[in-house]
Design an enzyme around this catalytic site. Structure first.
Site, PDB file in Angstrom:
ATOM      1  N   ASP A 171      18.243  21.635  -2.803  1.00  0.00           N
ATOM      2  CA  ASP A 171      17.848  20.363  -3.415  1.00  0.00           C
ATOM      3  C   ASP A 171      17.028  19.479  -2.478  1.00  0.00           C
ATOM      4  O   ASP A 171      16.959  19.710  -1.276  1.00  0.00           O
ATOM      5  CB  ASP A 171      19.103  19.566  -3.810  1.00  0.00           C
ATOM      6  CG  ASP A 171      19.764  18.919  -2.605  1.00  0.00           C
ATOM      7  OD1 ASP A 171      19.980  19.621  -1.594  1.00  0.00           O
ATOM      8  OD2 ASP A 171      20.039  17.700  -2.660  1.00  0.00           O
ATOM      9  N   LYS A 206      14.866  29.819   8.593  1.00  0.00           N
ATOM     10  CA  LYS A 206      13.720  28.964   8.948  1.00  0.00           C
ATOM     11  C   LYS A 206      13.808  28.714  10.452  1.00  0.00           C
ATOM     12  O   LYS A 206      14.721  28.052  10.914  1.00  0.00           O
ATOM     13  CB  LYS A 206      13.825  27.656   8.158  1.00  0.00           C
ATOM     14  CG  LYS A 206      12.542  26.883   8.073  1.00  0.00           C
ATOM     15  CD  LYS A 206      12.611  25.806   7.005  1.00  0.00           C
ATOM     16  CE  LYS A 206      13.387  24.601   7.443  1.00  0.00           C
ATOM     17  NZ  LYS A 206      13.284  23.469   6.498  1.00  0.00           N
ATOM     18  N   ASP A 234      18.331  26.190   9.610  1.00  0.00           N
ATOM     19  CA  ASP A 234      17.182  25.488  10.184  1.00  0.00           C
ATOM     20  C   ASP A 234      17.409  25.350  11.696  1.00  0.00           C
ATOM     21  O   ASP A 234      17.046  26.240  12.459  1.00  0.00           O
ATOM     22  CB  ASP A 234      17.067  24.128   9.474  1.00  0.00           C
ATOM     23  CG  ASP A 234      15.848  23.326   9.880  1.00  0.00           C
ATOM     24  OD1 ASP A 234      14.954  23.884  10.534  1.00  0.00           O
ATOM     25  OD2 ASP A 234      15.777  22.125   9.541  1.00  0.00           O
ATOM     26  N   ARG A 286      17.613  21.693  -7.786  1.00  0.00           N
ATOM     27  CA  ARG A 286      18.582  22.766  -7.577  1.00  0.00           C
ATOM     28  C   ARG A 286      18.554  23.821  -8.678  1.00  0.00           C
ATOM     29  O   ARG A 286      18.809  24.987  -8.444  1.00  0.00           O
ATOM     30  CB  ARG A 286      20.011  22.198  -7.568  1.00  0.00           C
ATOM     31  CG  ARG A 286      20.489  21.682  -6.253  1.00  0.00           C
ATOM     32  CD  ARG A 286      22.016  21.585  -6.259  1.00  0.00           C
ATOM     33  NE  ARG A 286      22.510  20.536  -5.398  1.00  0.00           N
ATOM     34  CZ  ARG A 286      22.613  20.633  -4.075  1.00  0.00           C
ATOM     35  NH1 ARG A 286      22.227  21.723  -3.460  1.00  0.00           N
ATOM     36  NH2 ARG A 286      23.090  19.634  -3.363  1.00  0.00           N
ATOM     37  N   GLY A 321      24.399  24.157  -1.843  1.00  0.00           N
ATOM     38  CA  GLY A 321      23.119  24.873  -2.000  1.00  0.00           C
ATOM     39  C   GLY A 321      23.247  26.365  -2.221  1.00  0.00           C
ATOM     40  O   GLY A 321      22.340  26.992  -2.760  1.00  0.00           O
ATOM     41  N   GLU A 345      25.208  31.344   3.508  1.00  0.00           N
ATOM     42  CA  GLU A 345      24.564  30.021   3.530  1.00  0.00           C
ATOM     43  C   GLU A 345      23.187  30.133   2.893  1.00  0.00           C
ATOM     44  O   GLU A 345      22.557  31.192   2.935  1.00  0.00           O
ATOM     45  CB  GLU A 345      24.490  29.558   5.005  1.00  0.00           C
ATOM     46  CG  GLU A 345      23.690  28.324   5.311  1.00  0.00           C
ATOM     47  CD  GLU A 345      24.264  27.025   4.772  1.00  0.00           C
ATOM     48  OE1 GLU A 345      24.515  26.953   3.561  1.00  0.00           O
ATOM     49  OE2 GLU A 345      24.390  26.067   5.557  1.00  0.00           O
ATOM     50  N   ASP A 346      22.704  29.044   2.305  1.00  0.00           N
ATOM     51  CA  ASP A 346      21.388  29.069   1.681  1.00  0.00           C
ATOM     52  C   ASP A 346      20.260  29.153   2.706  1.00  0.00           C
ATOM     53  O   ASP A 346      19.373  29.981   2.597  1.00  0.00           O
ATOM     54  CB  ASP A 346      21.201  27.829   0.775  1.00  0.00           C
ATOM     55  CG  ASP A 346      21.676  26.535   1.421  1.00  0.00           C
ATOM     56  OD1 ASP A 346      21.709  26.452   2.669  1.00  0.00           O
ATOM     57  OD2 ASP A 346      22.037  25.606   0.677  1.00  0.00           O
ATOM     58  N   PHE A 397       9.785  22.107   3.789  1.00  0.00           N
ATOM     59  CA  PHE A 397      11.058  21.775   3.162  1.00  0.00           C
ATOM     60  C   PHE A 397      11.149  22.542   1.844  1.00  0.00           C
ATOM     61  O   PHE A 397      10.302  22.420   0.968  1.00  0.00           O
ATOM     62  CB  PHE A 397      11.190  20.264   2.936  1.00  0.00           C
ATOM     63  CG  PHE A 397      12.600  19.868   2.629  1.00  0.00           C
ATOM     64  CD1 PHE A 397      13.541  19.768   3.639  1.00  0.00           C
ATOM     65  CD2 PHE A 397      13.004  19.641   1.315  1.00  0.00           C
ATOM     66  CE1 PHE A 397      14.866  19.438   3.356  1.00  0.00           C
ATOM     67  CE2 PHE A 397      14.317  19.312   1.022  1.00  0.00           C
ATOM     68  CZ  PHE A 397      15.245  19.211   2.056  1.00  0.00           C
TER      69      PHE A 397
END
Ligand code: 5GP
Length: 179
Positions: free
Chosen positions: A158, A130, A102, A164, A43, A98-99, A151
Site C-alpha cells: 500500500d 529491494k 528494503d 493494496r 502487506g 514478507e512482502d 516505491f
C-alpha cells in the site's frame, strides 16, 4: 492519490508464475518436513495465500504484525509487535514470509526475536528484494523479484492504505507539477 501516478512493474501473470516457482522450490527444500510459515501483516496477504496454495508439502501458519516507529519512507529500525507469533515454534522449522525488504531492519529484528524462541531453523522468503537502501547483512533465502529502486504498490502493498487490492505491482511516480 493526487500528485502520484503509477507505472506497471510486474503483471499478475508474471507474479503468479514466479510465486508458483517459489512455492515449488520451498516444497522441495522442506520435503518430509512441516515448516511453520509466518506472514508479516498486512502487506503479505496476497503473496502468503498464493504461496501456500502452491506448496506441495503440509505447512502450519501464523502471523506477526510489526510496526516500526519513526516517520518517512525509511524504517527506523525500532520495532514493536502489535501481534506476535502465537504458535509454539520451539524446535520447528520457520519460514518468515514478507512482502518487501528494503533496509532489512524490520526483518532482521523479526528474525532476532523469533530466534530467541528456540526454533530449529529460521529462513526468510520475500516477494520483492529491494537492495538500494540495504543497511543490514540479512540473508534472504528465497525471493521473488529484485527491484533496484522506487516505491512499490499493489498485490497487498500500500501507500497510505491505498492500492493494496490491485492484482498487479506498480511503481509509484510523482506527477510533474503543472507550470
Ligand atoms: P525495511 O525495514 O526493510 O526497510 O522495510 C520493510 C517494510 O517497509 C516493508 O515491510 C514495507 O512495509 C515497507 N516498504 C519498504 N519499501 C516499500 C515499498 O516500496 N512499497 C511499500 N508499499 N512498502 C515498502
Amino acid at each position: 492519490m493526487e500528485g502520484y501516478g503509477k507505472e506497471i512493474l510486474l503483471s499478475r501473470d508474471k507474479i503468479q508464475k514466479r510465486v508458483r516457482e517459489l512455492a515449488l522450490d520451498i516444497s522441495r527444500d522442506y520435503q518430509g518436513k512441516e515448516p511453520i510459515l509466518i506472514g508479516i501483516l498486512n502487506g503479505v496477504i496476497f503473496f502468503f495465500t498464493d504461496l501456500i496454495r502452491n506448496m506441495t508439502i503440509p505447512v502450519k501458519l501464523d502471523f506477526i504484525r510489526a510496526a516500526s516507529y519513526g516517520s518517512g519512507t525509511a524504517s527506523s529500525g525500532v520495532i514493536r509487535f502489535s501481534k506476535d507469533v502465537e504458535i509454539d515454534i520451539q524446535g520447528q522449522d520457520v519460514i518468515v514470509v514478507e512482502d518487501i525488504v528494503d533496509t532489512g531492519l524490520t526483518l532482521s529484528k523479526i528474525k532476532e526475536s523469533l530466534e530467541k524462541k528456540g526454533p530449529a531453523s529460521v529462513k526468510i522468503c520475500v516477494l520483492i528484494d529491494k537492495r538500494e537502501r540495504r543497511e543490514t547483512e540479512i540473508t534472504i533465502d528465497y525471493y521473488g523479484f529484485h527491484v533496484e529502486e522506487g516505491f512499490i504498490v499493489g498485490y497487498g502493498l500500500d501507500f497510505n492504505e491505498q492500492y493494496r487490492h490491485l492484482p498487479d505491482i506498480f511503481v509509484l511516480k510523482e506527477k510533474e507539477s503543472p507550470t
